[in-house]
Design an enzyme around this catalytic site. Structure first.
Site, PDB file in Angstrom:
ATOM      1  N   ASN A  39       0.832  -1.191   0.000  1.00 60.40           N
ATOM      2  CA  ASN A  39       0.000   0.000   0.000  1.00 60.40           C
ATOM      3  C   ASN A  39       0.874   1.251   0.000  1.00 60.40           C
ATOM      4  O   ASN A  39       1.968   1.274   0.561  1.00 60.40           O
ATOM      5  CB  ASN A  39      -1.012   0.000   1.148  1.00 60.40           C
ATOM      6  CG  ASN A  39      -0.405  -0.094   2.525  1.00 60.40           C
ATOM      7  OD1 ASN A  39       0.510  -0.872   2.770  1.00 60.40           O
ATOM      8  ND2 ASN A  39      -0.929   0.684   3.452  1.00 60.40           N
ATOM      9  N   GLU A  41       0.173   5.164   0.747  1.00 60.58           N
ATOM     10  CA  GLU A  41      -0.758   6.195   1.186  1.00 60.58           C
ATOM     11  C   GLU A  41      -0.364   7.562   0.637  1.00 60.58           C
ATOM     12  O   GLU A  41       0.775   7.805   0.258  1.00 60.58           O
ATOM     13  CB  GLU A  41      -0.788   6.271   2.716  1.00 60.58           C
ATOM     14  CG  GLU A  41      -1.394   5.067   3.362  1.00 60.58           C
ATOM     15  CD  GLU A  41      -1.436   5.151   4.867  1.00 60.58           C
ATOM     16  OE1 GLU A  41      -2.057   4.267   5.464  1.00 60.58           O
ATOM     17  OE2 GLU A  41      -0.842   6.075   5.466  1.00 60.58           O
ATOM     18  N   CYS A  50      -3.887   0.555  -2.866  1.00 61.30           N
ATOM     19  CA  CYS A  50      -3.863  -0.680  -2.084  1.00 61.30           C
ATOM     20  C   CYS A  50      -2.764  -1.610  -2.576  1.00 61.30           C
ATOM     21  O   CYS A  50      -2.354  -1.554  -3.742  1.00 61.30           O
ATOM     22  CB  CYS A  50      -5.199  -1.387  -2.195  1.00 61.30           C
ATOM     23  SG  CYS A  50      -6.590  -0.485  -1.497  1.00 61.30           S
ATOM     24  N   GLU A  52      -2.969  -4.844  -3.145  1.00 59.28           N
ATOM     25  CA  GLU A  52      -3.467  -5.736  -4.182  1.00 59.28           C
ATOM     26  C   GLU A  52      -3.489  -5.041  -5.533  1.00 59.28           C
ATOM     27  O   GLU A  52      -3.103  -5.617  -6.553  1.00 59.28           O
ATOM     28  CB  GLU A  52      -4.878  -6.229  -3.841  1.00 59.28           C
ATOM     29  CG  GLU A  52      -4.975  -6.986  -2.528  1.00 59.28           C
ATOM     30  CD  GLU A  52      -5.241  -6.083  -1.320  1.00 59.28           C
ATOM     31  OE1 GLU A  52      -5.733  -6.614  -0.316  1.00 59.28           O
ATOM     32  OE2 GLU A  52      -4.964  -4.873  -1.373  1.00 59.28           O
ATOM     33  N   CYS A  83     -10.090  -4.823   0.335  1.00 61.37           N
ATOM     34  CA  CYS A  83     -11.238  -3.922   0.326  1.00 61.37           C
ATOM     35  C   CYS A  83     -12.171  -4.306  -0.835  1.00 61.37           C
ATOM     36  O   CYS A  83     -11.805  -5.106  -1.704  1.00 61.37           O
ATOM     37  CB  CYS A  83     -10.775  -2.467   0.198  1.00 61.37           C
ATOM     38  SG  CYS A  83     -10.141  -2.027  -1.446  1.00 61.37           S
ATOM     39  N   CYS A  86     -10.657  -3.774  -4.329  1.00 60.50           N
ATOM     40  CA  CYS A  86      -9.627  -4.760  -4.688  1.00 60.50           C
ATOM     41  C   CYS A  86     -10.236  -6.143  -4.936  1.00 60.50           C
ATOM     42  O   CYS A  86      -9.731  -6.906  -5.757  1.00 60.50           O
ATOM     43  CB  CYS A  86      -8.537  -4.812  -3.625  1.00 60.50           C
ATOM     44  SG  CYS A  86      -7.444  -3.379  -3.713  1.00 60.50           S
TER      45      CYS A  86
END
Length: 131
Positions: A39, A41, A50, A52, A83, A86
């Protein structure tokens, strides 16, 4: 190295200065190649990426489009689940029966499938009348 070990290693590269919630993902393709993501940010939260999604982007950039297995790991009290976005991204490139291994850094592991994570996935069949 197992997919979980690959995901564990790339997790350390995550850029998570705001949440401190580092996630690593590893995808094995039908060819046997492994693609990694962590990830990333951003201070403008919705602009982050993310783990994934990063692994999927690396896979597609390399010219591959068929996921054979997935692993996701985070330092969480229970195995971390992708999430919703994803889950849909995984369903774009993986059959419903593809194994998704979810893990914690403490060693708790749970295996599931893409279909179990996203029942009723939106797919190309829904687009059949899009004229």
């Amino acid at each position: 190295m197992s997919l979980i070990e690959e995901a564990r290693a790339v997790r350390l590269n995550a850029h998570a200065p705001y949440s401190n919630f580092k996630v690593g993902a590893a995808i094995r393709t039908a060819s046997g190649a492994v693609y990694l993501g962590c990830n990333v940010e951003n201070v403008a939260y919705p602009e982050g990426t993310c783990a994934e999604a990063g692994a999927i982007a690396a896979m597609v950039a390399a010219g591959e489009t068929e996921i054979a297995a997935v692993a996701v790991i985070a330092n969480s009290p229970q195995p971390v689940s992708p999430c919703g976005g994803c889950r849909q991204k995984l369903a774009e490139f993986a059959g419903g029966d593809v194994t998704v291994t979810l893990a914690t850094t403490d060693g708790v592991v749970m295996d599931t499938t893409v279909a179990a994570l996203l029942p009723g996935a939106f797919d190309q069949d829904y687009m059949s009348r899009s004229n």
